[in-house]
Design an enzyme around this catalytic site. Sequence first.
Site, PDB file in Angstrom:
ATOM      1  N   LYS A 187       0.841  -1.197   0.000  1.00 31.48           N
ATOM      2  CA  LYS A 187       0.000   0.000   0.000  1.00 31.48           C
ATOM      3  C   LYS A 187       0.879   1.251   0.000  1.00 31.48           C
ATOM      4  O   LYS A 187       2.094   1.181   0.196  1.00 31.48           O
ATOM      5  CB  LYS A 187      -0.919  -0.006   1.221  1.00 31.48           C
ATOM      6  N   TYR A 207      15.796  30.022   4.881  1.00 28.47           N
ATOM      7  CA  TYR A 207      14.707  30.851   5.407  1.00 28.47           C
ATOM      8  C   TYR A 207      14.765  30.978   6.928  1.00 28.47           C
ATOM      9  O   TYR A 207      15.020  30.001   7.638  1.00 28.47           O
ATOM     10  CB  TYR A 207      13.356  30.255   5.029  1.00 28.47           C
ATOM     11  N   MET A 265      11.482  23.884   0.243  1.00 25.61           N
ATOM     12  CA  MET A 265      10.631  23.021  -0.567  1.00 25.61           C
ATOM     13  C   MET A 265      11.438  22.166  -1.533  1.00 25.61           C
ATOM     14  O   MET A 265      11.105  20.998  -1.760  1.00 25.61           O
ATOM     15  CB  MET A 265       9.616  23.864  -1.353  1.00 25.61           C
TER      16      MET A 265
END
Length: 401
Positions: free
Chosen positions: A41, A284, A332
């Site tokens: 799965k 950041y 990201m």
Amino acid sequence: MTSFDIPEALVRAEIDEAALRDNAAALASQLAPARLKCVVKANAYGHGVDIVAPALFAAGRREFCVATIPEALELRSLLGPEAEILAWLYGPTTDLDEAVRAGIELGVSTVASLDRLAAAAQRTGTTARLHLKIDTGLGRNGLAPDALVRAFEWLRRAAEDGCPDIRVVGIMSHFAVADEPERPETAAQSAVFSSAHGQLRAVLDAADGRLGDSEALDVHIANSPGALTLGPCPGTSARVGLALYGLSPLEGTDSEALGLRPALRLLSTVINLKDIPAGHGASYGLTFTAATDTRFALVPGGYGDGLPRAASNRAEVAIRGRRYPVVGRIAMDQMIIDIGAGNDEVAIGDEVVIFGPGGPSAAEWGTWADTINYEIVTQLSARVHRCVRDESTDVTEGGGR
């Protein structure tokens, strides 16, 4: 090998099919006479179901489990009719017809699902094969005691009415704390499960085989922790997920101690180097400031690829066999690695092992992110290129998603 061997593949998951085969063989041997069910799965726990499932099938594995019906149908298209496929998670309005038609075995956690499966079987002209799922204490899906009584009543009525479209082929549950062998709840769950199994056998025997063969029931409650800590394995089979991929579900015990090999290496590449003066920040929020002059390496890979932002300023990666810290916030798409002032060993184009053999483990990343290795591998995003490790040439070939 560098990322330039696979055009545009900045972050890639290299899958070792030999490790998968060896892990499956070792687990199957340990479980015997119980059988191994391969749980694939969540895109094979992030490893790429279109790589993992065919590799296991080619190695002789025939029993597979997923959670959802779309996963089961995808698996059927990958493996063909010989694979036995079980799914158990669907909603009150999920269309069951295609799953029944495709021969998918379905877990049943509500009495209403019995009605819906019978209707799907009649519409498709196909016998529905089901596993009663029992809530023995985990508190998630599954038939609670009162619902189990009503399910047995439903089956008795179906037998009396001559219902030919339903076959009960299994009974299943799920351990809650098998990864903590000293906990008494596992034995308590086993007792509840054993009682439910006995009651189901009586129902099937009273139906004279019209609803299924009590002697042939597939009985399964053990997950990876249960398969590794309980001996002999309870039931006729065990649904093994994490351990199949060579990862340990047991705190304080690594894969090697269990005789398993991690099947995934998450790789990236150094794409930039720059010398940084003392006092310079990183990423950041400027949560890291260089205490002395140093050198930063820029490495593709961030939370857009599934790397946890929570591991910022805590994680490490490996370059040329040496570990270096991730500094500043993981962004990201990229992260900054502090390789130290004057480090001329690391070069642009060097391979970076984010986790897996040759680098930190998925469990270490789990610790750095205050989570578990299950989450680290399964949250790898679709942007990560899955590829098969070619042992003969030591390069990777595309084959995953």
